[in-house]
Design a protein around this motif. Structure first.
Motif, mmCIF file in Angstrom:
data_model
loop_
_atom_site.group_PDB
_atom_site.id
_atom_site.type_symbol
_atom_site.label_atom_id
_atom_site.label_comp_id
_atom_site.label_asym_id
_atom_site.label_seq_id
_atom_site.Cartn_x
_atom_site.Cartn_y
_atom_site.Cartn_z
ATOM 1 N N GLY A 199 142.705 50.246 50.668
ATOM 2 C CA GLY A 199 141.720 51.280 50.371
ATOM 3 C C GLY A 199 142.247 52.258 49.338
ATOM 4 N N LEU A 226 142.805 44.786 51.013
ATOM 5 C CA LEU A 226 142.989 44.834 49.563
ATOM 6 C C LEU A 226 141.861 44.103 48.846
ATOM 7 N N GLY A 227 140.863 43.666 49.598
ATOM 8 C CA GLY A 227 139.799 42.832 49.034
ATOM 9 C C GLY A 227 140.289 41.398 48.936
ATOM 10 N N ALA A 228 139.338 40.467 48.981
ATOM 11 C CA ALA A 228 139.698 39.049 48.893
ATOM 12 C C ALA A 228 139.613 38.618 47.425
ATOM 13 N N LYS A 287 142.929 38.945 47.118
ATOM 14 C CA LYS A 287 144.227 39.621 46.970
ATOM 15 C C LYS A 287 144.941 39.745 48.316
ATOM 16 N N GLY A 294 136.798 45.348 53.158
ATOM 17 C CA GLY A 294 136.284 46.717 53.101
ATOM 18 C C GLY A 294 136.211 47.429 54.453
ATOM 19 N N VAL A 308 138.338 49.157 55.942
ATOM 20 C CA VAL A 308 138.934 50.499 55.859
ATOM 21 C C VAL A 308 137.870 51.517 55.437
ATOM 22 N N ARG A 319 128.388 39.293 41.987
ATOM 23 C CA ARG A 319 129.225 38.593 42.965
ATOM 24 C C ARG A 319 128.373 37.757 43.908
#
Ligand code: UDP
Length: 240
Positions: A110, A163-165, A167, A189, A191, A225
């Motif tokens: 986040g 950290l988001g996908a 990553k 997301g 967090v 996306r």
């Protein structure tokens, strides 16, 4: 016995919400780190072109079918996925469990400041839980040793990586041998949801499988996306 199905070559566990939770509780009693990912169609599509991501997902201890698109694909092809098991719902159950059993968590990810607010809210919402530590997700590679040392000093039962996908999945995979925790789970997301900076769709949207639509209305920049979803379904029909 672990049962998985492959959707466009990506392994997904055939598991219900309850079974996933029971398995995670067992993982918490285990001696080695367990890696949990929650892919959606977007990640399945990415893994078509990213062999490393595919290997990372293949190396997971549990792959939860997050994303209604995976359930639709399973229905179309009769693969037998039981139900949608979202990262955020699973995290909620785990946090509840941690509150009851006085277990500890570390929240990584986040924007700076978000994990602090999320942890404060989590402490209030799940009394008894131990916040072992937290760190924002906008660090440089050079900071990673320090972050890992901080996680290991805190020795959390559960490490939530936001950290988001893709990553977060790659990060967990890369450092799995260095991390001192029972479970490392990529929860994107979440967090922001716990911090209150993002909202989940109302339950009615979740129930009818339109959570993605609600998210699109709230965050229209996701359109690009999300355009991957029809492409995903076409590939499932044509290729699978
Ligand atoms: N994020 C981060 N570091 C990064 C990129 C993203 O900590 O380098 C965070 C971002 O702030 C957000 C989360 O990762 O809190 C990703 O959220 P998103 O909803 O995009 O992820 P998804 O759940 O869709 O994978």
């Amino acid at each position: 016995m672990r049962k998985q199905v492959r959707i466009l070559g990506v392994p997904i566990d055939m598991i219900s919400q309850e079974e996933a939770f029971q398995k995670l509780v067992l993982f918490l009693e285990g001696s080695s780190i367990k890696k949990i990912y929650t892919p959606n169609p977007e990640i399945v599509m990415l893994a078509q072109e990213d062999q490393r991501l595919l290997k990372v997902i293949e190396g997971a201890d549990l792959v939860l079918p997050d994303g209604i698109g995976l359930l639709i694909a399973s229905k179309i092809k009769g693969l037998g996925l039981k139900e949608r098991v979202t990262g955020v719902d699973t995290m909620d159950r785990l946090l509840n469990y941690c509150g009851d059993k006085k277990r500890s968590i570390y929240l990584l990810g986040g924007k700076p400041g978000t994990a602090e607010i999320a942890c404060k809210n989590i402490e209030q919402q799940y009394p008894g839980i131990k916040i072992a530590g937290l760190h924002h997700g906008y660090f440089q590679e050079a900071d990673e040793n320090e972050i890992i040392a901080d996680i290991n000093a805190a020795a959390p039962d559960l490490l939530f990586v936001c950290l988001g996908a893709p990553k977060q999945e790659k990060w967990i995979d890369r450092y799995q041998d260095q991390l001192n925790c029972k479970i490392a789970m990529g929860v994107g997301g979440s967090v922001d949801i716990y911090a209150g900076t993002a909202k989940r769709a109302p339950v009615i949207f979740q129930k009818v499988g339109l959570e993605w639509f609600y998210r699109l209305m709230k965050e229209p920049w996701r359109m690009k996306r999300m355009m991957v979803l029809p492409k995903f379904l076409i590939q499932v029909i044509v290729k699978q």
